[in-house]
Motif scaffolding. Structure first.
Motif, PDB file in Angstrom:
ATOM      1  N   GLU A   1       0.817  -1.112   0.081  1.00 39.67           N
ATOM      2  CA  GLU A   1       0.173   0.212   0.250  1.00 39.67           C
ATOM      3  C   GLU A   1       1.132   1.405   0.523  1.00 39.67           C
TER       4      GLU A   1
ATOM      5  N   ASP B   1       0.492   2.791  -3.581  1.00 31.21           N
ATOM      6  CA  ASP B   1      -0.476   3.418  -3.496  1.00 31.21           C
ATOM      7  C   ASP B   1       0.041   4.792  -3.553  1.00 31.21           C
ATOM      8  N   ARG B   2       1.114   5.910  -2.899  1.00 31.15           N
ATOM      9  CA  ARG B   2       1.115   6.376  -2.367  1.00 31.15           C
ATOM     10  C   ARG B   2       1.127   7.026  -2.618  1.00 31.15           C
TER      11      ARG B   2
ATOM     12  N   VAL C   1       0.666   8.770  -7.460  1.00 30.86           N
ATOM     13  CA  VAL C   1      -0.301   8.933  -8.829  1.00 30.86           C
ATOM     14  C   VAL C   1       0.794   9.363  -9.699  1.00 30.86           C
TER      15      VAL C   1
ATOM     16  N   TYR D   1     -10.401   4.810  -8.741  1.00 29.42           N
ATOM     17  CA  TYR D   1      -9.967   5.057  -7.932  1.00 29.42           C
ATOM     18  C   TYR D   1      -8.710   4.332  -7.292  1.00 29.42           C
TER      19      TYR D   1
ATOM     20  N   LEU E   1      -4.264   3.463  -9.383  1.00 31.30           N
ATOM     21  CA  LEU E   1      -3.223   3.972  -8.370  1.00 31.30           C
ATOM     22  C   LEU E   1      -1.939   2.481  -8.218  1.00 31.30           C
ATOM     23  N   ARG E   2      -2.432   1.837  -9.264  1.00 29.08           N
ATOM     24  CA  ARG E   2      -1.600   0.522  -9.364  1.00 29.08           C
ATOM     25  C   ARG E   2      -1.218   0.963 -10.890  1.00 29.08           C
TER      26      ARG E   2
ATOM     27  N   ARG F   1      -4.546   5.529 -16.701  1.00 33.68           N
ATOM     28  CA  ARG F   1      -5.206   6.160 -15.917  1.00 33.68           C
ATOM     29  C   ARG F   1      -6.537   6.920 -16.811  1.00 33.68           C
TER      30      ARG F   1
ATOM     31  N   ARG G   1      -6.477   8.618   1.933  1.00 33.91           N
ATOM     32  CA  ARG G   1      -5.111   9.454   1.337  1.00 33.91           C
ATOM     33  C   ARG G   1      -4.397   9.345   2.919  1.00 33.91           C
TER      34      ARG G   1
END
Length: 287
Positions: A16, A20-21, A23, A201, A205-206, A213, A261
């Motif tokens: 994560e 995910d942090r 983008v 969303y 993230l990945r 995206r 977030r």
């Protein structure tokens, strides 16, 4: 069952924070406003006391209560607009225009499509995607986000229908099977924005490619828009019911994403303090 028991570069807590942090070049744990930094600090304290997932659930629960309040305020504004015949002046002309597009074949196709966003189709779609994401990422976060996002959407729909109680278009202008609940807001439209939005969303993230995206975001938007328009085409909702649902859904979706977030921020700082090193891509974690 513990989804986070097995760790990998893409799974669990490490996944994560690492995946995910960011983008693109945007750091989701960076807060440039005073309010953002304040909220991050509050959620950080709750996370240290209760745990990150508990903090996420609590934040979303508070958000759901605020969303219900927002629906009440929006309902009052909506009634004023309808009484003044402002935007609502579009309702009858748009419905009349939709009726001219109907055909037996298109009615069947549109009815089948709109059922995807209904009380059976949407939960099946949401649970399927939620399960895949949770297992692939070995994390409960997709489960929490999708379940709470859907629950908040349902709460807003129920609150709006109870507060306004607007009558749907006449059955003579609708395509069967008929629906008899209150018309405001369109539950199909609201749920489509929220569920498609949160799923998009989580997928974005990945994704590493900006084009991928963008395509994902456009597909989610197209789904939400066409579900809403299908409700007007079938004569099951007025146009303003759909417009209001889109606005409410977008507001709730924005809060859910903000809550995630804040969760990521708490997770990132927690791992940094435990000495797990830099964030994704070797970039140092900022305090």
């Amino acid at each position: 069952m513990t989804l986070e028991k097995k760790q990998s570069p893409d799974g669990g807590v490490q996944g994560e924070v690492r995946q995910d942090r960011f983008v693109g070049s945007s750091d989701l744990t960076r807060w440039d406003t005073r309010l953002g930094r304040f909220l991050a600090a509050v959620v950080g304290r709750i996370s240290r006391a209760l745990g990150p997932h508990a903090a996420l659930i609590l934040t979303l629960a508070i958000g759901a209560a605020l969303a219900a309040s927002l629906t009440a305020v929006f309902a009052q504004v909506y009634e004023s607009v309808v009484e003044a015949d402002g935007v609502a002046g579009l309702d009858h002309p748009v419905l009349a225009a939709a009726k001219t597009l109907r055909s037996p074949e298109l009615d069947i196709v549109t009815t089948g499509y709109t059922d995807v966003g209904g009380t059976i189709g949407m939960p099946i779609l949401a649970v399927t995607v939620m399960t895949i994401l949770a297992l692939r990422r070995r994390s409960w976060t997709p489960v929490i986000l999708i379940v709470v996002a859907g629950a908040g959407s349902l709460l807003m729909t129920i609150a709006g229908k109870s507060l306004v109680g607007r009558t749907r278009p006449p059955l003579s202008d609708a395509v069967p099977p008929y629906e008899h609940s209150a018309s405001f807001p369109s539950g199909h439209s609201l749920n489509a924005v929220v569920i498609a939005g949160i799923v998009a969303y989580l997928i974005i993230l990945r994704l590493k490619s900006p084009r991928a995206r963008l395509i994902t975001a456009l597909l989610a938007a197209a789904f939400a828009i066409t579900i809403g328009l299908s409700r007007v085409y079938l004569g099951h909702h007025w146009l303003t019911d759909v417009l209001a649902a889109w606005a409410l859904g977008a507001a709730w979706l924005a809060f859910v994403i903000t809550a995630h977030r804040l969760y990521l921020t708490a997770r990132t700082h927690h791992l940094a303090h435990r000495g797990h090193g830099p964030g994704a891509g070797g970039r140092d974690i900022e305090p």
